[in-house]
Motif scaffolding. Structure first.
Motif, PDB file in Angstrom:
ATOM      1  N   LYS A 185      -6.359   3.762  -5.397  1.00  0.00           N
ATOM      2  CA  LYS A 185      -6.503   2.831  -4.275  1.00  0.00           C
ATOM      3  C   LYS A 185      -6.454   3.567  -2.937  1.00  0.00           C
ATOM      4  O   LYS A 185      -7.061   3.141  -1.953  1.00  0.00           O
ATOM      5  CB  LYS A 185      -5.426   1.746  -4.315  1.00  0.00           C
ATOM      6  N   VAL A 211      -0.526  -2.864  -7.557  1.00  0.00           N
ATOM      7  CA  VAL A 211      -1.733  -2.389  -6.875  1.00  0.00           C
ATOM      8  C   VAL A 211      -2.766  -3.503  -6.943  1.00  0.00           C
ATOM      9  O   VAL A 211      -3.214  -3.881  -8.024  1.00  0.00           O
ATOM     10  CB  VAL A 211      -2.278  -1.104  -7.524  1.00  0.00           C
ATOM     11  N   MET A 266      -6.348  -5.457  -5.636  1.00  0.00           N
ATOM     12  CA  MET A 266      -7.668  -5.473  -5.001  1.00  0.00           C
ATOM     13  C   MET A 266      -8.019  -6.951  -4.860  1.00  0.00           C
ATOM     14  O   MET A 266      -8.476  -7.591  -5.809  1.00  0.00           O
ATOM     15  CB  MET A 266      -8.702  -4.739  -5.855  1.00  0.00           C
ATOM     16  N   ASN A 299       0.823  -1.203   0.000  1.00  0.00           N
ATOM     17  CA  ASN A 299       0.000   0.000   0.000  1.00  0.00           C
ATOM     18  C   ASN A 299       0.861   1.259   0.000  1.00  0.00           C
ATOM     19  O   ASN A 299       2.052   1.219   0.307  1.00  0.00           O
ATOM     20  CB  ASN A 299      -0.901   0.011   1.237  1.00  0.00           C
TER      21      ASN A 299
END
Length: 345
Positions: free
Chosen positions: A202, A136, A138, A115
């Motif tokens: 994000k 990145v 999800m 992150n």
């Protein structure tokens, strides 16, 4: 004759790292060497169990190699084609640069499956010509003991951080080769042409939902049911959009509702909340601190995010005290005493 498998070092097998390790091994194009600390013996003895939306029920998974340290991994199985860092990014407690230094070679591709915003800068300071990639993800996965609960399909955007030293096309090629290795019929791994955009996007979730959940000990569903969205989460998200715009990234307004609705149907505890409940450190510095540094530099007001940041700083200090990093005096010091915390180790 099949091509030899890529040698991939993976540091940090929490929820995100475990899914990445499984995908890489499942795809058959990589040999994963995992570095673990607290869960090392568990993985050796019992393996990890998966309850995965992508892979179903997996009773026992172990990567090809399991080690206790980057030094051991390099000595036994290195050098590596790629090194994935999926451990928590907590530079105020344990920066990752020393770990990277132990596995660095001029040709290794370093994937930051972590992150935060601006997380590549300390690495380029040490290794200006490094191949550094942004990951990145999800994925909505959490490690509980030896069980990985994975509730959303693995989507990862992988892109190159331009070091400005090596021809950019070479950096992109390194990145796309890794995507080829990582991609399977179960996940969605795509090339990210705009790393900064994806990271700010994000951050709309992490800086706002993640931080709010950690501070209130509420998952995203309870944040909504208990009334935190309009007074706290949405205003914080609008601040992220404003800071991103000052940094040259114009995020669409509808990203706010997309992120709020991203975990619908689940009482999902975001990663920072899981860390709090486990008594672990949180990633407030790379998620909030770096964004607020940009806000300050560009003159963007961010009162909600600033409040969250300072509250999480207090929580981080409290965690350090609980872990015995320092001992406070029996008598409370006053401002006139000019008291400073002295760390024990």
């Amino acid at each position: 004759m099949s091509s030899p498998k890529a040698k991939v070092l993976l540091v940090g097998m929490g929820g995100v790292g475990s899914v990445a390790a499984y995908s890489l091994e499942y795809g058959g194009k990589a040999e994963v060497t995992a570095v673990l600390r607290s869960d090392y013996q568990t993985l050796i003895d019992d393996g990890f169990e998966f309850e995965s939306v992508d892979h179903g029920k997996v009773n026992c998974f172990r990567p090809t190699n399991i080690t206790k340290s980057v030094e051991e991994a390099m000595e036994k199985y290195g050098p590596f084609d790629y090194a994935i860092f999926s451990l928590k990014n907590i530079p105020d407690i344990s920066p990752i640069e020393p770990l990277i230094a132990k596995c660095y070679t001029p040709e290794v591709g370093i994937l930051l499956l972590q992150n935060g915003i601006g997380i590549e800068k300390p690495i380029f300071k040490l290794f200006p010509e490094a191949y550094v990639m942004s990951g990145v993800t999800m994925v909505s996965s959490t490690l509980y003991g030896r069980k990985v609960v994975h509730v959303a399909t693995e989507h990862v955007r992988v892109g190159a951080y331009d070091n400005g030293k090596i021809p950019y096309e070479k950096q992109v090629a390194k990145c796309k080769k890794f995507i080829e290795i990582y991609s399977t019929d179960k996940n969605d791994i795509i090339y990210d042409e705009n790393v900064n955009f994806s990271r700010w996007r994000k951050l709309v979730y992490n800086a706002c939902v993640n931080s709010s959940a950690a501070l209130t000990d509420c998952d995203i569903g309870r944040l909504e049911v208990f009334g935190a969205m309009d007074p706290i989460v949405r205003p914080a998200m609008r601040e992220i959009l404003a800071i991103a715009k000052s940094d040259g990234v114009d995020l669409p307004e509808d990203v706010i509702e997309f992120m709020i609705r991203s975990d619908d149907g689940e009482w999902y505890p975001p990663s920072m909340l899981v860390d709090m409940r486990k008594g672990n450190y949180c990633e407030y510095q790379v998620i909030l601190g770096n964004a607020l540094d940009i806000a300050k530099e560009n003159g963007v007001p961010a009162p909600v995010l600033s409040c969250m940041y300072h509250l999480l700083h207090v929580v981080q200090m409290k965690t350090q005290e609980k872990k015995g990093k320092f001992v406070l005096p029996e008598v409370r010091p006053l401002p006139a005493d000019n008291f400073q915390i002295k760390y024990l180790n």
